[in-house]
Design a protein around this motif. Structure first.
Motif, PDB file in Angstrom:
ATOM      1  N   GLU A 511       0.831  -1.209   0.000  1.00 47.41           N
ATOM      2  CA  GLU A 511       0.000   0.000   0.000  1.00 47.41           C
ATOM      3  C   GLU A 511       0.865   1.257   0.000  1.00 47.41           C
ATOM      4  O   GLU A 511       0.565   2.248  -0.687  1.00 47.41           O
ATOM      5  CB  GLU A 511      -0.924  -0.027   1.222  1.00 47.41           C
ATOM      6  CG  GLU A 511      -1.997  -1.104   1.162  1.00 47.41           C
ATOM      7  CD  GLU A 511      -2.853  -1.134   2.406  1.00 47.41           C
ATOM      8  OE1 GLU A 511      -2.513  -0.385   3.361  1.00 47.41           O
ATOM      9  OE2 GLU A 511      -3.851  -1.893   2.442  1.00 47.41           O
ATOM     10  N   THR A 512       1.956   1.200   0.763  1.00 48.79           N
ATOM     11  CA  THR A 512       2.876   2.357   0.804  1.00 48.79           C
ATOM     12  C   THR A 512       3.505   2.588  -0.558  1.00 48.79           C
ATOM     13  O   THR A 512       3.652   3.744  -1.019  1.00 48.79           O
ATOM     14  CB  THR A 512       3.966   2.105   1.853  1.00 48.79           C
ATOM     15  OG1 THR A 512       3.354   1.870   3.125  1.00 48.79           O
ATOM     16  CG2 THR A 512       4.895   3.300   1.955  1.00 48.79           C
ATOM     17  N   GLN A 513       3.922   1.486  -1.217  1.00 47.85           N
ATOM     18  CA  GLN A 513       4.507   1.608  -2.555  1.00 47.85           C
ATOM     19  C   GLN A 513       3.511   2.215  -3.527  1.00 47.85           C
ATOM     20  O   GLN A 513       3.877   3.067  -4.350  1.00 47.85           O
ATOM     21  CB  GLN A 513       4.936   0.214  -3.045  1.00 47.85           C
ATOM     22  CG  GLN A 513       6.159  -0.352  -2.330  1.00 47.85           C
ATOM     23  CD  GLN A 513       7.439   0.422  -2.666  1.00 47.85           C
ATOM     24  OE1 GLN A 513       7.555   1.075  -3.711  1.00 47.85           O
ATOM     25  NE2 GLN A 513       8.402   0.388  -1.744  1.00 47.85           N
ATOM     26  N   ALA A 514       2.265   1.797  -3.421  1.00 46.10           N
ATOM     27  CA  ALA A 514       1.262   2.342  -4.326  1.00 46.10           C
ATOM     28  C   ALA A 514       1.063   3.827  -4.088  1.00 46.10           C
ATOM     29  O   ALA A 514       0.955   4.618  -5.034  1.00 46.10           O
ATOM     30  CB  ALA A 514      -0.055   1.588  -4.133  1.00 46.10           C
ATOM     31  N   GLN A 515       1.008   4.192  -2.807  1.00 46.94           N
ATOM     32  CA  GLN A 515       0.846   5.613  -2.481  1.00 46.94           C
ATOM     33  C   GLN A 515       2.071   6.420  -2.956  1.00 46.94           C
ATOM     34  O   GLN A 515       1.925   7.545  -3.432  1.00 46.94           O
ATOM     35  CB  GLN A 515       0.645   5.772  -0.980  1.00 46.94           C
ATOM     36  CG  GLN A 515      -0.685   5.224  -0.485  1.00 46.94           C
ATOM     37  CD  GLN A 515      -0.828   5.343   1.013  1.00 46.94           C
ATOM     38  OE1 GLN A 515       0.107   5.823   1.683  1.00 46.94           O
ATOM     39  NE2 GLN A 515      -1.970   4.899   1.540  1.00 46.94           N
ATOM     40  N   LEU A 516       3.275   5.809  -2.805  1.00 52.44           N
ATOM     41  CA  LEU A 516       4.498   6.494  -3.239  1.00 52.44           C
ATOM     42  C   LEU A 516       4.490   6.725  -4.745  1.00 52.44           C
ATOM     43  O   LEU A 516       4.881   7.812  -5.224  1.00 52.44           O
ATOM     44  CB  LEU A 516       5.704   5.651  -2.840  1.00 52.44           C
ATOM     45  CG  LEU A 516       7.088   6.214  -3.231  1.00 52.44           C
ATOM     46  CD1 LEU A 516       7.310   7.597  -2.567  1.00 52.44           C
ATOM     47  CD2 LEU A 516       8.202   5.260  -2.826  1.00 52.44           C
ATOM     48  N   GLN A 517       4.027   5.708  -5.488  1.00 46.63           N
ATOM     49  CA  GLN A 517       3.957   5.876  -6.936  1.00 46.63           C
ATOM     50  C   GLN A 517       2.990   6.979  -7.319  1.00 46.63           C
ATOM     51  O   GLN A 517       3.254   7.754  -8.257  1.00 46.63           O
ATOM     52  CB  GLN A 517       3.536   4.548  -7.579  1.00 46.63           C
ATOM     53  CG  GLN A 517       4.606   3.469  -7.495  1.00 46.63           C
ATOM     54  CD  GLN A 517       4.129   2.160  -8.076  1.00 46.63           C
ATOM     55  OE1 GLN A 517       2.986   2.053  -8.528  1.00 46.63           O
ATOM     56  NE2 GLN A 517       5.014   1.153  -8.074  1.00 46.63           N
ATOM     57  N   LYS A 518       1.897   7.061  -6.599  1.00 43.28           N
ATOM     58  CA  LYS A 518       0.939   8.125  -6.879  1.00 43.28           C
ATOM     59  C   LYS A 518       1.569   9.496  -6.612  1.00 43.28           C
ATOM     60  O   LYS A 518       1.366  10.454  -7.366  1.00 43.28           O
ATOM     61  CB  LYS A 518      -0.312   7.932  -6.029  1.00 43.28           C
ATOM     62  CG  LYS A 518      -1.159   6.755  -6.443  1.00 43.28           C
ATOM     63  CD  LYS A 518      -2.407   6.650  -5.554  1.00 43.28           C
ATOM     64  CE  LYS A 518      -3.261   5.456  -5.967  1.00 43.28           C
ATOM     65  NZ  LYS A 518      -4.483   5.327  -5.116  1.00 43.28           N
ATOM     66  N   LYS A 519       2.291   9.566  -5.487  1.00 42.46           N
ATOM     67  CA  LYS A 519       2.946  10.839  -5.138  1.00 42.46           C
ATOM     68  C   LYS A 519       3.989  11.223  -6.184  1.00 42.46           C
ATOM     69  O   LYS A 519       4.101  12.393  -6.567  1.00 42.46           O
ATOM     70  CB  LYS A 519       3.593  10.711  -3.761  1.00 42.46           C
ATOM     71  CG  LYS A 519       2.615  10.458  -2.612  1.00 42.46           C
ATOM     72  CD  LYS A 519       1.660  11.622  -2.437  1.00 42.46           C
ATOM     73  CE  LYS A 519       0.731  11.373  -1.244  1.00 42.46           C
ATOM     74  NZ  LYS A 519      -0.264  12.483  -1.099  1.00 42.46           N
ATOM     75  N   GLU A 520       4.769  10.236  -6.621  1.00 42.44           N
ATOM     76  CA  GLU A 520       5.780  10.511  -7.634  1.00 42.44           C
ATOM     77  C   GLU A 520       5.135  10.986  -8.937  1.00 42.44           C
ATOM     78  O   GLU A 520       5.639  11.914  -9.600  1.00 42.44           O
ATOM     79  CB  GLU A 520       6.612   9.258  -7.895  1.00 42.44           C
ATOM     80  CG  GLU A 520       7.529   8.902  -6.729  1.00 42.44           C
ATOM     81  CD  GLU A 520       8.303   7.613  -6.981  1.00 42.44           C
ATOM     82  OE1 GLU A 520       7.951   6.919  -7.967  1.00 42.44           O
ATOM     83  OE2 GLU A 520       9.231   7.306  -6.219  1.00 42.44           O
ATOM     84  N   ALA A 521       4.029  10.338  -9.280  1.00 44.45           N
ATOM     85  CA  ALA A 521       3.332  10.775 -10.492  1.00 44.45           C
ATOM     86  C   ALA A 521       2.832  12.207 -10.334  1.00 44.45           C
ATOM     87  O   ALA A 521       2.891  13.022 -11.274  1.00 44.45           O
ATOM     88  CB  ALA A 521       2.186   9.837 -10.797  1.00 44.45           C
ATOM     89  N   LYS A 522       2.354  12.530  -9.158  1.00 34.91           N
ATOM     90  CA  LYS A 522       1.861  13.882  -8.888  1.00 34.91           C
ATOM     91  C   LYS A 522       2.980  14.902  -8.950  1.00 34.91           C
ATOM     92  O   LYS A 522       2.824  16.009  -9.506  1.00 34.91           O
ATOM     93  CB  LYS A 522       1.189  13.899  -7.507  1.00 34.91           C
ATOM     94  CG  LYS A 522       0.487  15.200  -7.179  1.00 34.91           C
ATOM     95  CD  LYS A 522      -0.710  15.418  -8.084  1.00 34.91           C
ATOM     96  CE  LYS A 522      -1.489  16.674  -7.693  1.00 34.91           C
ATOM     97  NZ  LYS A 522      -2.626  16.923  -8.616  1.00 34.91           N
TER      98      LYS A 522
END
Length: 548
Positions: A511-522
């Motif tokens: 879940e953290t990795q998914a959130q991190l990917q979202k943040k990086e995309a943002k």
């Protein structure tokens, strides 16, 4: 089931024929079903169809034990030296003459009640008849007297009075003469109205018991002795087919003892009649009658130097299905009638130890409806008793959940008894269990399982207490296996906990990795927007400079 409903205490009833004994519903209603115990008569007297007077009297015991006494269509054998006489009954010629004269309502009702008594009707049958018009009652009384006269019950040249039979029995006749007398008496007891039976029973019952006592205690076992003995039993059975006769026999102290002595598998016909009589007594009487029957069986067994239930169980090995049914009837009557659970378990286990356990599988292979009913009743009650017995453990666990209370309860039951030393020995052996984390728990678990299987035996039978050899069981390897299994279970439990923790951490990580990917995309998106904004700013600044 409610055991008190299962017992039959309706002593005020008269007679009703045709109810089979004992059906599975009737018996444990023994409270199911100790009753409910009895269904009503299958052919109740209909308002429009009066019972025809002069027909065979309904049998009282048929209601309780399927005791069917066939009537004799043959002429009664002549009674040597007995004069035929007019029976002492209420339906005399004088009564018929007076009946044609005007009669008050009370006199008619009195005759009507007497008629119903002589017809051996129970209260259920009497009730709708009492509701009829006075004219119908008068017609019924006239028909009863008229029919009785036509069937010969009022003919002086065919009726033998109770007093004639009593005089003949007092003469002490023996052999064939006694047999002829008893056969005639049996027919008369079966076919005559209740008033005739009562007239004979006042003194005749004691004479019949005297004869039976003489026959069962006789050391001479000739064929005619047994034939006469069976005839006496049949006379008692005919007498007991009325409420009066049943109550009189139950009030005689020696009657049950003599019946118990007459139980003889060598003579299946006589034994069948005896067992059915005892079964009916067990069901109809108060619960105290069960103890009297058991006492009679005990005395008979002691006199013959055998177990008290041996003869009954031996009867099950006979090839007579009627005898097998009668044996199971008595067993069910004795086992299902007591209200006390411990008493029922005690009686059932005693029958099992006498050989019933080995015989039951063979009986279930026999195709017979009557026997199937008795075996079904036996099994159903055994299962219900075991369920009730098992529920005691739940009650104990609910009420005695402290070790100190349980110990005091057990100690109070064994203190100063022969069981005390064994209880102390059990506690002493428990102290020898090693204080090991894994071993102690497994030892107590194994002991608890052993005690449970001994006390709550699945087949409802006590262990074989006659086994005197020491129980030499090597449980060391079994305990080691239990210990190893306990360790494996503990390790598996810990591994399961670790696995759950790992799965949780891995899920959180994903879940953290998914959130991190979202943040990086943002972030990339914002960086692109910023770059575009800078480009626009630079473009505008360049235009301004050129204008200057």
């Amino acid at each position: 089931m409610d055991r008190h409903q299962s017992r039959l205490h309706h002593r005020t009833q008269g007679s009703a024929a045709g109810a089979p004994y004992p059906t599975s519903a009737s018996l444990r209603s023994c409270g199911e079903s100790k009753m409910q115990r009895r269904k009503g008569p299958p052919n109740p007297l209909q308002p429009g169809g009066r019972e025809v007077p002069g027909e065979k009297r309904p049998k009282f015991l048929d209601k309780f034990a399927s005791i069917k006494i066939p009537g004799s269509k043959k002429e009664r054998p002549p009674l040597p030296n007995l004069k035929t006489a007019f029976a002492s009954g209420d339906c005399s010629s004088e009564t018929m003459e007076n009946f044609s004269k005007p009669m008050s309502e009370n006199e008619l009702l009195e005759l009507f009640e007497k008629m119903m008594e002589d017809m051996n009707l129970n209260e259920d049958k009497k009730a709708p008849l009492r509701e009829k018009d006075l004219s119908i009652k008068k017609e019924m009384v006239m028909q009863y007297i008229n029919t009785a006269s036509k069937t010969g019950s009022l003919k002086r040249n065919r009726q033998i009075s109770p007093q004639e039979f009593i005089r003949e029995l007092k003469m002490g006749s023996a052999d064939e003469r006694l047999f002829t007398c008893l056969e005639s008496l049996r027919v008369s007891l079966t076919s005559n109205p209740v008033s005739w039976v009562e007239s004979f029973g006042h003194e005749g019952l004691g004479l019949l018991l005297d004869i039976l006592e003489k026959l069962v205690t006789s050391k001479i076992q000739e064929k005619i002795i047994k034939k006469n003995q069976h005839k006496v039993i049949q006379c008692l059975k005919a007498l007991m087919n009325t409420q009066y006769g049943l109550e009189r026999i139950m009030s005689e102290e020696r009657s049950l003892s003599l019946l118990a002595l007459a139980i003889d598998p060598v003579h299946p016909g006589m034994m069948t009649d005896v067992l059915k009589l005892l079964s009916a007594v067990c069901i109809v009487g108060e619960e105290s009658i069960i103890e009297e029957v058991l006492e009679a069986l005990t005395s008979a067994g002691e006199e013959r130097k055998i177990d008290r239930f041996s003869s009954v169980v031996e009867g099950l090995r006979h090839n007579s299905v009627q005898l097998q049914v009668a044996c199971m009837q008595l067993i069910n009557a004795l086992v299902t009638s007591p209200d006390d659970l411990d008493f029922r378990l005690h009686i059932r286990n005693e029958f099992m130890r006498c050989g019933l356990k080995e015989i039951l599988p063979n009986l279930k292979c026999i195709k017979n409806d009557g026997l199937d009913i008795q075996l079904k009743v036996f099994d159903e009650h055994k299962e219900e008793d075991m369920i009730e017995f098992s529920h005691r453990l739940e009650d104990i666990r609910a009420e005695l959940d402290e070790a100190y209370d349980v110990y005091n309860m057990v100690w109070s039951t064994v203190k100063e008894t022969r069981a005390e030393k064994y209880f102390i020995s059990i506690l002493q052996h428990l102290l020898l269990i090693r204080n090991d984390y894994f071993i102690r728990q497994q030892y107590f678990k194994l002991i608890d399982e052993c005690v449970s299987q001994i006390v709550l035996h699945k087949d409802g039978m006590d262990p074989d207490f006659t086994y005197r050899k020491r129980l030499d069981l090597d449980l060391s390897q079994f305990v080691d296996i239990c210990i190893d299994q306990a360790k494996v279970e503990e390790y598996e439990e810990k591994a399961s906990e670790f696995s759950k923790k790992f799965e949780k951490e891995f899920t959180d990580h994903q879940e953290t990795q998914a959130q991190l990917q979202k943040k990086e995309a943002k972030i990339n998106e914002l960086q692109a927007e910023l770059q575009a904004f800078k480009s626009q700013v630079n473009y505008h600044l360049s235009g301004v400079n050129l204008g200057i």
